[in-house]
Scaffold this motif. Structure first.
Motif: not given
Length: 221
Positions: A29-31, A35-37, A62-66, A71-75
């Motif tokens: 659902m997120f690639r 970026w995760l808003r 967990r390093k699933t996202i960074e 900027r924020g968070y992204r997969v």
């Protein structure tokens, strides 16, 4: 409510939400690199701003996202070198879990495992990739729940989730899917025999053959 109880409740909400976001990432659902808003996550998961931020912080650990400062968070995006290193580490950890599983699992649990394996066999023929992925995960969750080491189990799933940051996708062909199905039953037979070494070998091969993958969107079968 005591401050300790509040902390426990917050920790539970954070863990549940983090797992829900991780599941959405597993289901693409997120690639990778997306970026995760936070406001979108609040709406999608009906969660507070604080809980979303806490869950994202946990997934970053967990390093699933960074987390990218300012900027924020992204997969997370995993390159091929890191992907292969994750695979090698998974083999070490998941094969090491075999001894504890073989020592602790009982006949009733093996019967449940066989039922889940049969469900996977069914969706191999007619199910979607999402169904196949989720039932495959259920099989391994049940299997590793008997390893007897909560930290080891946590590390196994952390690596499995981190692996989703690659542009590769599970089961590059229908033959690979059938091979995965067959290996589930090989694990069950090893457990029935109480043979931890054989179980470890099947698990290692399962990871290796599962690692024969194709770029996302290029699956066959």
């Amino acid at each position: 409510m005591t401050s300790q109880r509040k902390r426990e409740n917050a920790g539970t909400r954070r863990a549940i939400l983090a797992n829900e976001i991780a599941q959405a990432i597993r289901l693409r659902m997120f690639r990778p690199g997306e970026w995760l808003r936070q406001i979108d996550l609040e709406e999608r998961f009906q969660a507070t701003r604080f809980d979303v931020r806490s869950a994202l912080d946990e997934l970053a650990v967990r390093k699933t996202i960074e987390h990218v400062p300012n900027r924020g968070y992204r997969v997370a995006e995993v390159d091929m070198k890191t992907y292969k290193e994750i695979q090698a580490t998974r083999i070490v950890l998941e094969a090491a879990a075999a001894e504890g599983i073989a020592a602790r699992i009982d006949a009733a649990a093996i019967a449940r495992l066989t039922e889940v394996a049969a469900q996977f066999s069914a969706v191999v023929l007619t199910g979607s990739r999402t169904e196949q992925s989720e039932i495959n995960r259920a099989f391994h969750q049940l299997l590793y729940s008997f390893c007897g080491n909560a930290v080891l189990e946590e590390m196994i799933w952390s690596l499995r989730d981190r692996e989703r940051g690659t542009q590769m996708t599970v089961w590059s062909s229908h033959d690979a899917l059938l091979r995965s199905d067959s290996e589930h039953y090989a694990m069950i037979e090893a457990l029935k025999a109480g043979d931890a070494r054989r179980l470890a070998g099947v698990i290692a091969e399962h990871i290796r053959t599962g690692g024969t993958r194709a770029p996302a969107g290029m699956e066959r079968g």
